[in-house]
Design an enzyme around this catalytic site. Structure first.
Site, mmCIF file in Angstrom:
data_model
loop_
_atom_site.group_PDB
_atom_site.id
_atom_site.type_symbol
_atom_site.label_atom_id
_atom_site.label_comp_id
_atom_site.label_asym_id
_atom_site.label_seq_id
_atom_site.Cartn_x
_atom_site.Cartn_y
_atom_site.Cartn_z
ATOM 1 N N GLY A 12 -6.351 7.121 2.079
ATOM 2 C CA GLY A 12 -7.268 5.995 2.351
ATOM 3 C C GLY A 12 -7.692 5.876 3.798
ATOM 4 N N GLY A 17 -1.914 8.072 0.243
ATOM 5 C CA GLY A 17 -2.130 8.423 1.640
ATOM 6 C C GLY A 17 -3.519 8.831 2.099
ATOM 7 C CB CYS A 74 -4.027 4.692 3.918
ATOM 8 S SG CYS A 74 -2.493 5.419 3.435
HETATM 9 P P1 5GP Z 1 -10.735 4.461 1.041
HETATM 10 O O1 5GP Z 1 -11.816 4.529 0.005
HETATM 11 O O2 5GP Z 1 -10.944 3.336 1.993
HETATM 12 O O3 5GP Z 1 -10.504 5.763 1.717
HETATM 13 O O4 5GP Z 1 -9.378 4.175 0.231
HETATM 14 C C1 5GP Z 1 -9.195 3.016 -0.535
HETATM 15 C C2 5GP Z 1 -7.779 3.008 -1.092
HETATM 16 O O5 5GP Z 1 -6.806 2.984 -0.042
HETATM 17 C C3 5GP Z 1 -7.416 1.780 -1.901
HETATM 18 O O6 5GP Z 1 -7.959 1.782 -3.189
HETATM 19 C C4 5GP Z 1 -5.898 1.833 -1.902
HETATM 20 O O7 5GP Z 1 -5.405 2.719 -2.884
HETATM 21 C C5 5GP Z 1 -5.600 2.427 -0.537
HETATM 22 N N1 5GP Z 1 -5.149 1.385 0.396
HETATM 23 C C6 5GP Z 1 -5.694 0.187 0.656
HETATM 24 N N2 5GP Z 1 -5.007 -0.486 1.597
HETATM 25 C C7 5GP Z 1 -3.974 0.303 1.948
HETATM 26 C C8 5GP Z 1 -2.899 0.164 2.858
HETATM 27 O O8 5GP Z 1 -2.747 -0.822 3.590
HETATM 28 N N3 5GP Z 1 -2.020 1.196 2.907
HETATM 29 C C9 5GP Z 1 -2.142 2.287 2.113
HETATM 30 N N4 5GP Z 1 -1.212 3.232 2.196
HETATM 31 N N5 5GP Z 1 -3.172 2.484 1.275
HETATM 32 C C10 5GP Z 1 -4.071 1.490 1.182
#
Ligand code: 5GP
Length: 345
Positions: free
Chosen positions: A183, A181, A186
């Site tokens: 991300g 959660g 996300c």
């Molecule tokens: P960020 O660095 O952009 O904050 O987080 C990246 C991570 O978000 C990814 O490695 C993956 O675990 C998560 N993530 C990527 N796409 C999605 C999505 O569509 N839904 C959710 N719940 N998490 C995502």
């Protein structure tokens, strides 16, 4: 029903307390680390920052650029076997230590994984990735992959609690990916109400993993170099970044031009954009749990990487850690109510 009332922290809830140090300059800080993995027994050396296996982030182009900095790219799972063959045609040995092959847990995913590993036996890391790593089916899949590939470094996730980290490590994973959660694209916390503040998840899961000689990856939620440093300070062995590495030349996603401004499309792997692209739309029984956004175009990823590595090096100098490996030991977090001065936005 139960309520846990211990305070759980996100990156924004803490700052590092500076400490007396003998380091003169951030150039003296060593960011490279060496790990020996618990099941495969293999050793790896490099800068433990990983580009996320999202199709706009974990591209072959990104892998070539980040390998120059000894960083890893988790390659997204939507490349065809032919595209992999072409990418690896003239690959040197080092590149194999800088890329992860990603897979889901379906029969098709498993067949594709086996084919790719048969064609390219030098591949080193396998990242078994599902949104919810708490199912029994997931643990058995990890065990099945371990049985087939005893000498590969297996990453499994995502989870956010110590007991599940232990179960995955005992089930065959060398490294567990942590984060539900946090991300940038996300929407899980909004759509489902499920999640765990990311810094506490890292602290608790690292403790569980290290007790068994395993490692963890802190995945998601970093908005700046300081957050990456906080993840390492909290005990993460590796940090994985999505949004911070989006929007570059080497990133996937279409270019969007609005007047004189250029953007690149960035989306979650469970967003309707990704599901339309790869699975023929959002299945009737599920909701999309990802956003689609546009991020300002940021040029070559090397500049961003210098910023991130420079920031983490600087954190290490502030707390007196000559090596990234020492950062956790040198970390005292102070809880705060505010982070930075926002008078200029
Ligand atoms: P960020 O660095 O952009 O904050 O987080 C990246 C991570 O978000 C990814 O490695 C993956 O675990 C998560 N993530 C990527 N796409 C999605 C999505 O569509 N839904 C959710 N719940 N998490 C995502």
């Amino acid at each position: 029903m139960r309520i846990e009332s211990d305070i759980k922290l996100g990156f924004k809830d803490v700052l590092f307390r500076p400490k007396r140090s003998t380091l003169r300059s951030r150039s003296q800080v060593e960011l490279s680390r060496t790990f020996r993995f618990m099941h495969s027994g293999r050793e790896w050396t490099g800068v433990p920052i990983i580009a996320a296996n999202m199709d706009t982030v974990g591209t072959f182009e990104k892998a070539r650029a980040l390998a120059e900095h000894k960083m890893i790219t988790a390659i997204h799972k939507h490349y065809s076997e032919a595209q992999w063959d072409e990418f690896l045609e003239n690959a040197d040995e080092d590149l194999y230590h800088r890329i992860m092959i990603s897979t889901g847990t379906s029969d098709n995913d498993f067949d594709k994984l086996c084919n790719l590993l048969e064609r390219h036996p030098q591949l080193y890391f396998i990242c078994i990735d599902v949104a919810n790593g708490y199912s029994e089916h997931f643990v058995s899949f990890v065990t099945k992959v371990r049985a087939c590939f005893p000498d590969k470094v297996i990453i499994a996730g995502n989870v956010v609690t110590g007991e599940m980290v232990e179960e995955l490590l005992l089930g065959g994973a060398d490294v567990v990916k942590v984060g539900i959660g946090p991300g940038s694209v996300c929407t899980t916390r909004v759509k489902t109400g499920v999640g765990y503040p990311q810094l506490s998840a890292i602290i608790e899961c690292a403790d569980a993993a290290h007790g068994l000689s395993g490692q963890i990856i802190g995945d998601g939620g970093c908005t700046c170099a300081g957050d990456v440093a906080k993840g390492f300070g909290g005990g993460a062995d590796f940090m994985m970044l999505g949004g911070m590495l989006a929007g570059h030349d080497e990133s996937g996603g279409e270019v969007v031009q609005e007047g004189s401004e250029t953007f690149k499309r960035f989306y979650g792997m469970s967003s309707s954009t990704a599901m339309d692209k790869h699975s023929g739309g959002v299945a009737g029984y599920r909701a999309s749990e990802g956003k689609t956004v546009k991020v300002p175009y940021r040029g070559p990823v090397t500049n961003t990487v210098q910023d991130i590595l420079g920031g983490v090096r600087s954190t290490c100098t502030y707390v007196g850690a000559a090596k990234l490996k020492e950062l956790t030991k040198r970390t005292t977090f102070i809880r705060v109510q505010e982070q930075e001065n926002r008078i200029f936005g």
